[in-house]
Design a protein around this motif. Sequence first.
Motif, PDB file in Angstrom:
ATOM      1  N   PHE A   1      49.694  -8.412  75.178  1.00  0.00           N
ATOM      2  CA  PHE A   1      48.937  -8.684  73.962  1.00  0.00           C
ATOM      3  C   PHE A   1      49.548  -9.879  73.224  1.00  0.00           C
ATOM      4  O   PHE A   1      48.831 -10.775  72.766  1.00  0.00           O
ATOM      5  N   ALA A   2      50.888  -9.907  73.167  1.00  0.00           N
ATOM      6  CA  ALA A   2      51.564 -11.005  72.464  1.00  0.00           C
ATOM      7  C   ALA A   2      51.357 -12.329  73.184  1.00  0.00           C
ATOM      8  O   ALA A   2      51.172 -13.378  72.561  1.00  0.00           O
ATOM      9  N   ILE A   3      51.364 -12.280  74.523  1.00  0.00           N
ATOM     10  CA  ILE A   3      51.245 -13.524  75.293  1.00  0.00           C
ATOM     11  C   ILE A   3      49.812 -14.060  75.252  1.00  0.00           C
ATOM     12  O   ILE A   3      49.588 -15.252  75.052  1.00  0.00           O
ATOM     13  N   HIS A   4      48.838 -13.161  75.427  1.00  0.00           N
ATOM     14  CA  HIS A   4      47.469 -13.623  75.640  1.00  0.00           C
ATOM     15  C   HIS A   4      46.577 -13.529  74.414  1.00  0.00           C
ATOM     16  O   HIS A   4      45.546 -14.198  74.351  1.00  0.00           O
ATOM     17  N   VAL A   5      46.911 -12.664  73.466  1.00  0.00           N
ATOM     18  CA  VAL A   5      45.977 -12.441  72.363  1.00  0.00           C
ATOM     19  C   VAL A   5      46.563 -12.891  71.037  1.00  0.00           C
ATOM     20  O   VAL A   5      46.082 -13.839  70.411  1.00  0.00           O
ATOM     21  N   LEU A  38      53.128  -6.358  64.282  1.00  0.00           N
ATOM     22  CA  LEU A  38      52.477  -5.099  63.918  1.00  0.00           C
ATOM     23  C   LEU A  38      51.222  -4.862  64.758  1.00  0.00           C
ATOM     24  O   LEU A  38      50.954  -3.747  65.195  1.00  0.00           O
ATOM     25  N   ALA A  39      50.465  -5.933  64.997  1.00  0.00           N
ATOM     26  CA  ALA A  39      49.296  -5.802  65.868  1.00  0.00           C
ATOM     27  C   ALA A  39      49.748  -5.378  67.267  1.00  0.00           C
ATOM     28  O   ALA A  39      49.080  -4.574  67.940  1.00  0.00           O
ATOM     29  N   GLY A  40      50.903  -5.899  67.679  1.00  0.00           N
ATOM     30  CA  GLY A  40      51.445  -5.528  68.988  1.00  0.00           C
ATOM     31  C   GLY A  40      51.803  -4.048  69.048  1.00  0.00           C
ATOM     32  O   GLY A  40      51.604  -3.393  70.071  1.00  0.00           O
ATOM     33  N   LEU A  41      52.329  -3.513  67.943  1.00  0.00           N
ATOM     34  CA  LEU A  41      52.643  -2.079  67.911  1.00  0.00           C
ATOM     35  C   LEU A  41      51.374  -1.252  68.094  1.00  0.00           C
ATOM     36  O   LEU A  41      51.365  -0.235  68.794  1.00  0.00           O
ATOM     37  N   ARG A  62      57.744 -11.992  81.405  1.00  0.00           N
ATOM     38  CA  ARG A  62      58.515 -12.923  80.583  1.00  0.00           C
ATOM     39  C   ARG A  62      57.603 -13.736  79.693  1.00  0.00           C
ATOM     40  O   ARG A  62      56.386 -13.676  79.808  1.00  0.00           O
ATOM     41  N   GLY A  63      58.221 -14.483  78.820  1.00  0.00           N
ATOM     42  CA  GLY A  63      57.448 -15.418  77.995  1.00  0.00           C
ATOM     43  C   GLY A  63      56.865 -14.793  76.753  1.00  0.00           C
ATOM     44  O   GLY A  63      55.896 -15.290  76.181  1.00  0.00           O
ATOM     45  N   ILE A  64      57.436 -13.655  76.326  1.00  0.00           N
ATOM     46  CA  ILE A  64      56.953 -13.044  75.083  1.00  0.00           C
ATOM     47  C   ILE A  64      57.619 -13.763  73.906  1.00  0.00           C
ATOM     48  O   ILE A  64      58.841 -13.816  73.804  1.00  0.00           O
ATOM     49  N   ARG A  65      56.819 -14.352  73.046  1.00  0.00           N
ATOM     50  CA  ARG A  65      57.349 -15.011  71.837  1.00  0.00           C
ATOM     51  C   ARG A  65      56.639 -14.409  70.650  1.00  0.00           C
ATOM     52  O   ARG A  65      55.449 -14.614  70.465  1.00  0.00           O
TER      53      ARG A  65
END
Lengths: 316, 253
Positions: free
Chosen positions: A68-72, A77-80, A135-138
């Motif tokens: 979700f973090a990588i693509h959206v 909080l949205a990730g949670l 990988r690549g979660i920012r």
Amino acid sequence: MGRFVPLILLAVAVGLYFLLPYNLAFLTRILIMVLLVLSLDLVLGYAGIATLGQAAMYGAGAYAAGLFAIHVWADPLAGLVAGAVAGAILALVSGLVILRAQGLTVIMLTIAVAQICAEIANRARDITGGADGLRGIRMDPVLGLFEFDFVGQVGYWYALIVVAVIFCFLMVLGRSSFGLSLRGIHESPARMGAIGVSVYWRRVAAYTIGGAIAGIAGALTAQITQLVSLETFAFVLSAEALIMLILGGTGRLYGAAIGTFVFMWAHHTAASNDPFNWLFVIGAMVLAVVFLLPKGLISMPAALTQIFKGGRDAGT
Amino acid sequence: MQGPESKGLEVRGLSKHFGGLTVSENIDLDLPPGARKALIGPNGAGKSTFANLVTGILPPSSGTIRFDGEDISALNEPARVRRGIAKTFQITTLFPSLSVRENIRMPVIERKRLGYSMLRAANGDAGTEAEVQTLIDQFELGPLAERPVDSLAYGQQRLVEMALTLALKPRVLILDEPAAGVPSSETHLIVEAIERLPKDLAVLVIEHDMDLVFRVANSIIVLVAGQILTEGTPQQIAGDARVRELYLGGAHG
């Protein structure tokens, strides 16, 4: 007395931040593990569902939050929420099947679900990174204000607040009508049926909520370590979570927190002092607790009182 | 289908086979509101099986069960409980570590469909608490209300068992051996509790203790080998040669 324990735990968590400023990554791992063990306490301690596959929902939440973090959207909080939804959906779908079974079959099926999830994540290399991990979660700053830092200060506070909020939610849930009915199912499923309760659906509901919380724990890992590996689905993780819960004591929530803290601390200390024999220390500790305090570490005050008073059932 | 006058429970041609073994055969039974009937019979006559068929724990092999005219034969146990058919257990099945009050609170909450309420405290509903207190008073459990039920004497546990079932506000109540395991010195507690049940409640008592049966029932059904042998008033049953043989000649021969 029990009502002050959560506040004491919170004070300890805040105090550790200042006492061990260079161990924040480890302390954050403990917090996340506490959340996973809390979800297990709801499922096993309250609803009485024997599971060795709670990592399935943890892993699902971790991958969902990472992707979700990588693509959206990289908002934490949205990730949670994404992690919670993934954990809940997996728990609901698998729970509909698993909870039709009884006893040992349930345990086997929960293990199987986690294994299947691990294999799917392994095969779907293009999406999940397979054995290399995701990988690549920012992450964006929390609430747009607090950037995740190298030392892990923001990560620690973020995890602590999430764990505290969910702990409070579970305290409320445990005292609610729903919580009472889960205790009823735990003690006597036959009687619950006889008072008009569909035990199956009540268990599915508890399993789903537990799945959502495990998913949030997974999401926290993904966001704070910025990496998701296949290990999030590992059997060892489910099994250790169970040991931590039994160590602390089931059905009390703070037992989950205390058990996790003691287990991980002992593990950490023993492994750094003696990298070859640390498992022996853990094993001895678990044996001692199971034999001397069958209800877990949370029963220690009562046991000590009894020893010092020397009487039986003193004061009841 | 529900008429102005409730018909209560109507059982027609109810049979149950386990493989080749017939445990209930062609049983007809009516339980209108206010009925006080007893089901007696030797061990293995199929009394508990019959109770389980009526409450939906076991599915019948054939026959119908109607409640107020509605065919409920295919409904499961929770659905029948919600329609008002409740049963106490032969062996006390309570929530052992919960207090008497929590035990009785449980069915009240479920009857009010509050079982999925997650954010309000279980004891936070004034109406529920008042109802729980009324039941505690009715069964004279006041001094024991906060004690875990597994610390109570067996006769007292049987009373909690009845209070718990009554909290469902059933319209049909099946008491499966309410005095089983209760010392004879405490049996009067059970009899008094049955006598205090709401007048319009349909009650079926399954019991071995003939003394208790004759005191609470105005109609007795004798079940032998899964079939109804006879039904009649206590006087008729006491005077029936076949029943006497079953209980005096056969059993003690």
